[in-house]
Design a protein around this motif. Structure first.
Motif, PDB file in Angstrom:
ATOM      1  N   HIS A   1      10.784  -1.778  52.110  1.00 54.11           N
ATOM      2  CA  HIS A   1      11.981  -2.584  52.407  1.00 54.11           C
ATOM      3  C   HIS A   1      12.033  -3.813  51.491  1.00 54.11           C
ATOM      4  O   HIS A   1      11.007  -4.197  50.926  1.00 54.11           O
ATOM      5  CB  HIS A   1      11.951  -3.019  53.879  1.00 54.11           C
ATOM      6  CG  HIS A   1      10.698  -3.781  54.208  1.00 54.11           C
ATOM      7  ND1 HIS A   1      10.508  -5.086  53.820  1.00 54.11           N
ATOM      8  CD2 HIS A   1       9.565  -3.402  54.842  1.00 54.11           C
ATOM      9  CE1 HIS A   1       9.329  -5.490  54.225  1.00 54.11           C
ATOM     10  NE2 HIS A   1       8.720  -4.493  54.844  1.00 54.11           N
ATOM     11  N   PRO A   2      13.217  -4.459  51.366  1.00 50.41           N
ATOM     12  CA  PRO A   2      13.307  -5.663  50.523  1.00 50.41           C
ATOM     13  C   PRO A   2      12.561  -6.848  51.141  1.00 50.41           C
ATOM     14  O   PRO A   2      12.330  -6.872  52.344  1.00 50.41           O
ATOM     15  CB  PRO A   2      14.813  -5.965  50.484  1.00 50.41           C
ATOM     16  CG  PRO A   2      15.490  -4.812  51.100  1.00 50.41           C
ATOM     17  CD  PRO A   2      14.506  -4.086  51.945  1.00 50.41           C
TER      18      PRO A   2
ATOM     19  N   TYR B   1      12.314 -11.245  51.247  1.00 50.03           N
ATOM     20  CA  TYR B   1      12.959 -12.528  50.963  1.00 50.03           C
ATOM     21  C   TYR B   1      11.982 -13.647  51.304  1.00 50.03           C
ATOM     22  O   TYR B   1      11.136 -13.475  52.181  1.00 50.03           O
ATOM     23  CB  TYR B   1      14.201 -12.718  51.847  1.00 50.03           C
ATOM     24  CG  TYR B   1      15.354 -11.803  51.507  1.00 50.03           C
ATOM     25  CD1 TYR B   1      16.324 -12.186  50.586  1.00 50.03           C
ATOM     26  CD2 TYR B   1      15.478 -10.564  52.124  1.00 50.03           C
ATOM     27  CE1 TYR B   1      17.392 -11.340  50.290  1.00 50.03           C
ATOM     28  CE2 TYR B   1      16.533  -9.718  51.831  1.00 50.03           C
ATOM     29  CZ  TYR B   1      17.490 -10.111  50.917  1.00 50.03           C
ATOM     30  OH  TYR B   1      18.535  -9.287  50.621  1.00 50.03           O
TER      31      TYR B   1
ATOM     32  N   PRO C   1      19.398 -12.164  54.820  1.00 48.45           N
ATOM     33  CA  PRO C   1      19.995 -11.501  55.994  1.00 48.45           C
ATOM     34  C   PRO C   1      19.589 -12.213  57.287  1.00 48.45           C
ATOM     35  O   PRO C   1      18.409 -12.520  57.496  1.00 48.45           O
ATOM     36  CB  PRO C   1      19.416 -10.082  55.930  1.00 48.45           C
ATOM     37  CG  PRO C   1      19.111  -9.872  54.496  1.00 48.45           C
ATOM     38  CD  PRO C   1      18.709 -11.210  53.945  1.00 48.45           C
TER      39      PRO C   1
ATOM     40  N   TRP D   1      15.536  -3.221  61.056  1.00 46.58           N
ATOM     41  CA  TRP D   1      16.239  -3.522  59.803  1.00 46.58           C
ATOM     42  C   TRP D   1      15.414  -3.048  58.609  1.00 46.58           C
ATOM     43  O   TRP D   1      15.923  -2.414  57.694  1.00 46.58           O
ATOM     44  CB  TRP D   1      16.492  -5.041  59.706  1.00 46.58           C
ATOM     45  CG  TRP D   1      17.236  -5.441  58.467  1.00 46.58           C
ATOM     46  CD1 TRP D   1      18.582  -5.501  58.286  1.00 46.58           C
ATOM     47  CD2 TRP D   1      16.649  -5.848  57.209  1.00 46.58           C
ATOM     48  NE1 TRP D   1      18.888  -5.922  57.003  1.00 46.58           N
ATOM     49  CE2 TRP D   1      17.711  -6.133  56.324  1.00 46.58           C
ATOM     50  CE3 TRP D   1      15.348  -5.995  56.753  1.00 46.58           C
ATOM     51  CZ2 TRP D   1      17.509  -6.572  55.021  1.00 46.58           C
ATOM     52  CZ3 TRP D   1      15.139  -6.422  55.441  1.00 46.58           C
ATOM     53  CH2 TRP D   1      16.214  -6.692  54.594  1.00 46.58           C
ATOM     54  N   ARG D   2      14.134  -3.328  58.637  1.00 46.55           N
ATOM     55  CA  ARG D   2      13.260  -2.941  57.513  1.00 46.55           C
ATOM     56  C   ARG D   2      13.200  -1.421  57.377  1.00 46.55           C
ATOM     57  O   ARG D   2      13.230  -0.891  56.261  1.00 46.55           O
ATOM     58  CB  ARG D   2      11.849  -3.510  57.720  1.00 46.55           C
ATOM     59  CG  ARG D   2      11.850  -5.002  57.465  1.00 46.55           C
ATOM     60  CD  ARG D   2      10.480  -5.604  57.609  1.00 46.55           C
ATOM     61  NE  ARG D   2      10.475  -6.962  57.095  1.00 46.55           N
ATOM     62  CZ  ARG D   2       9.546  -7.851  57.346  1.00 46.55           C
ATOM     63  NH1 ARG D   2       8.524  -7.550  58.124  1.00 46.55           N
ATOM     64  NH2 ARG D   2       9.635  -9.066  56.828  1.00 46.55           N
TER      65      ARG D   2
ATOM     66  N   HIS E   1      15.526   0.756  58.259  1.00 50.67           N
ATOM     67  CA  HIS E   1      16.785   1.245  57.693  1.00 50.67           C
ATOM     68  C   HIS E   1      16.897   0.927  56.203  1.00 50.67           C
ATOM     69  O   HIS E   1      17.345   1.751  55.417  1.00 50.67           O
ATOM     70  CB  HIS E   1      17.985   0.624  58.431  1.00 50.67           C
ATOM     71  CG  HIS E   1      18.175   1.197  59.799  1.00 50.67           C
ATOM     72  ND1 HIS E   1      18.114   2.548  60.041  1.00 50.67           N
ATOM     73  CD2 HIS E   1      18.412   0.599  61.000  1.00 50.67           C
ATOM     74  CE1 HIS E   1      18.303   2.769  61.338  1.00 50.67           C
ATOM     75  NE2 HIS E   1      18.480   1.601  61.945  1.00 50.67           N
ATOM     76  N   GLU E   2      16.488  -0.286  55.842  1.00 56.07           N
ATOM     77  CA  GLU E   2      16.595  -0.693  54.428  1.00 56.07           C
ATOM     78  C   GLU E   2      15.669   0.146  53.545  1.00 56.07           C
ATOM     79  O   GLU E   2      16.015   0.470  52.411  1.00 56.07           O
ATOM     80  CB  GLU E   2      16.261  -2.185  54.278  1.00 56.07           C
ATOM     81  CG  GLU E   2      17.332  -3.102  54.832  1.00 56.07           C
ATOM     82  CD  GLU E   2      18.676  -2.931  54.125  1.00 56.07           C
ATOM     83  OE1 GLU E   2      18.707  -2.832  52.886  1.00 56.07           O
ATOM     84  OE2 GLU E   2      19.714  -2.881  54.828  1.00 56.07           O
TER      85      GLU E   2
ATOM     86  N   GLU F   1      14.794   3.223  54.123  1.00 57.96           N
ATOM     87  CA  GLU F   1      15.425   4.539  53.974  1.00 57.96           C
ATOM     88  C   GLU F   1      16.575   4.479  52.972  1.00 57.96           C
ATOM     89  O   GLU F   1      16.741   5.359  52.139  1.00 57.96           O
ATOM     90  CB  GLU F   1      15.951   5.007  55.330  1.00 57.96           C
ATOM     91  CG  GLU F   1      14.834   5.386  56.260  1.00 57.96           C
ATOM     92  CD  GLU F   1      15.176   6.608  57.086  1.00 57.96           C
ATOM     93  OE1 GLU F   1      14.238   7.340  57.411  1.00 57.96           O
ATOM     94  OE2 GLU F   1      16.375   6.792  57.391  1.00 57.96           O
ATOM     95  N   ARG F   2      17.357   3.395  53.084  1.00 53.46           N
ATOM     96  CA  ARG F   2      18.522   3.245  52.208  1.00 53.46           C
ATOM     97  C   ARG F   2      18.072   3.163  50.737  1.00 53.46           C
ATOM     98  O   ARG F   2      18.621   3.826  49.864  1.00 53.46           O
ATOM     99  CB  ARG F   2      19.290   1.979  52.603  1.00 53.46           C
ATOM    100  CG  ARG F   2      20.724   1.971  52.107  1.00 53.46           C
ATOM    101  CD  ARG F   2      21.542   1.000  52.923  1.00 53.46           C
ATOM    102  NE  ARG F   2      21.169  -0.373  52.612  1.00 53.46           N
ATOM    103  CZ  ARG F   2      21.868  -1.173  51.818  1.00 53.46           C
ATOM    104  NH1 ARG F   2      22.969  -0.726  51.265  1.00 53.46           N
ATOM    105  NH2 ARG F   2      21.484  -2.408  51.589  1.00 53.46           N
ATOM    106  N   ALA F   3      17.031   2.329  50.492  1.00 51.67           N
ATOM    107  CA  ALA F   3      16.530   2.166  49.118  1.00 51.67           C
ATOM    108  C   ALA F   3      16.009   3.500  48.588  1.00 51.67           C
ATOM    109  O   ALA F   3      16.253   3.860  47.434  1.00 51.67           O
ATOM    110  CB  ALA F   3      15.419   1.123  49.090  1.00 51.67           C
TER     111      ALA F   3
ATOM    112  N   ARG G   1      18.845   5.884  47.750  1.00 52.57           N
ATOM    113  CA  ARG G   1      19.608   5.461  46.579  1.00 52.57           C
ATOM    114  C   ARG G   1      18.789   5.603  45.283  1.00 52.57           C
ATOM    115  O   ARG G   1      19.278   6.098  44.284  1.00 52.57           O
ATOM    116  CB  ARG G   1      20.023   4.002  46.781  1.00 52.57           C
ATOM    117  CG  ARG G   1      21.082   3.507  45.817  1.00 52.57           C
ATOM    118  CD  ARG G   1      21.784   2.272  46.356  1.00 52.57           C
ATOM    119  NE  ARG G   1      20.840   1.226  46.732  1.00 52.57           N
ATOM    120  CZ  ARG G   1      20.401   0.274  45.911  1.00 52.57           C
ATOM    121  NH1 ARG G   1      20.830   0.242  44.675  1.00 52.57           N
ATOM    122  NH2 ARG G   1      19.577  -0.650  46.338  1.00 52.57           N
TER     123      ARG G   1
END
Ligand SMILES: C[S@@+](CC[C@H](N)C(=O)[O-])C[C@H]1O[C@@H](n2cnc3c(N)ncnc32)[C@H](O)[C@@H]1O
Length: 223
Positions: free
Chosen positions: A176-177, A179, A191, A205-206, A208-209, A211-213, A216
């Motif tokens: 996950h990203p 910050y 966020p 959130w982590r 989902h992020e 998985e999204r990364a 993509r």
């Protein structure tokens, strides 16, 4: 017992600063890993310390002679797992790093020029490993990549075990990203959920992020 790594190379100076900095230096100082470099020229037998020769059959470039490599490896790594860095080898991965971190003794052979005599591959190396589908000038940078990825997995090298557990590739996904402060920089905000103090929501959130990364940037990992 600490992992022992012996690097067989024509350019031992290449490793000087990387082995004396940061976590690699600390891991050695703590006795968690023992790393040595060996200059192949020390195992040559002529006055010019020749470690390479012209290829049989002709063609451009030089080939690393087998004798110094065999003799050096037989002296420094009798029972070791012998790895040849080679672009034709098994692709390096996090899974492979974890396997190698559990070995007792590794010998890493760094090739140069057109590469090593085929007999080194056939009769000396236990495994050939590639760091990717591209060609570097020598095996030194690839050997260093292996060392970096292996040593950080040895228990006690990293302060925080959690940081390894969630990392990219560890769970078959990207991470996950991240910050840090400031909360707003040039109008770009962190966020909201990360500042909420709600650990469950942060974990969600982590997840989902991550998985999204992965979808993509590296959909191949999800297959
Ligand atoms: C210039 S390369 C030789 C490439 C070789 N002629 C070929 O086409 O497969 C010299 C040395 O760099 C190292 N090397 C280059 N690319 C590498 C990679 N992707 N992974 C691991 N080692 C690599 C190997 O040790 C190799 O013997």
């Amino acid at each position: 017992m600490a992992l022992a790594i012996d690097i067989v190379t024509l350019f031992p100076g290449f490793f000087k600063s990387p082995l004396e900095e940061s976590l690699l230096e600390k891991a050695q100082a703590k006795g968690l890993v023992r790393i040595r470099t060996h200059n192949l020229r020390g195992w040559t037998h002529d006055r010019h310390k020749t470690a390479d020769d012209k290829p049989f059959g002709g063609g451009a470039g030089m080939v690393m002679k087998p004798e110094p490599i065999f003799e050096c490896v037989e002296e420094v790594g009798k029972k070791a797992w012998v790895i040849l860095l080679d672009p034709q080898g098994e692709p390096m991965s996090q899974t492979l790093a974890a396997k190698l971190a559990r070995k007792k003794h590794l010998v890493l052979i760094a090739g140069h020029y057109e590469g090593v005599d085929q007999r080194v591959k056939d009769h000396l190396a236990d495994q050939e490993i590639s760091v990717g589908d591209f060609i570097t000038m020598g095996g030194e940078a690839p050997a260093l990549c292996l060392i970096e990825s292996i040593v950080r997995l040895i228990p006690g090298v990293l302060g925080n075990k959690e940081s390894v557990r969630h990392e990219s590739f560890q769970s078959g996904k990207l991470e996950h990203p991240h910050y840090t402060r400031p909360r707003e920089y040039r109008g770009w905000k962190v966020p909201e959920v990360l500042c909420s103090g709600d650990h469950q929501q942060v974990a969600l959130w982590r997840h989902h992020e991550a998985e999204r990364a992965t979808r993509r940037k590296r959909p191949d990992l999800l297959k």
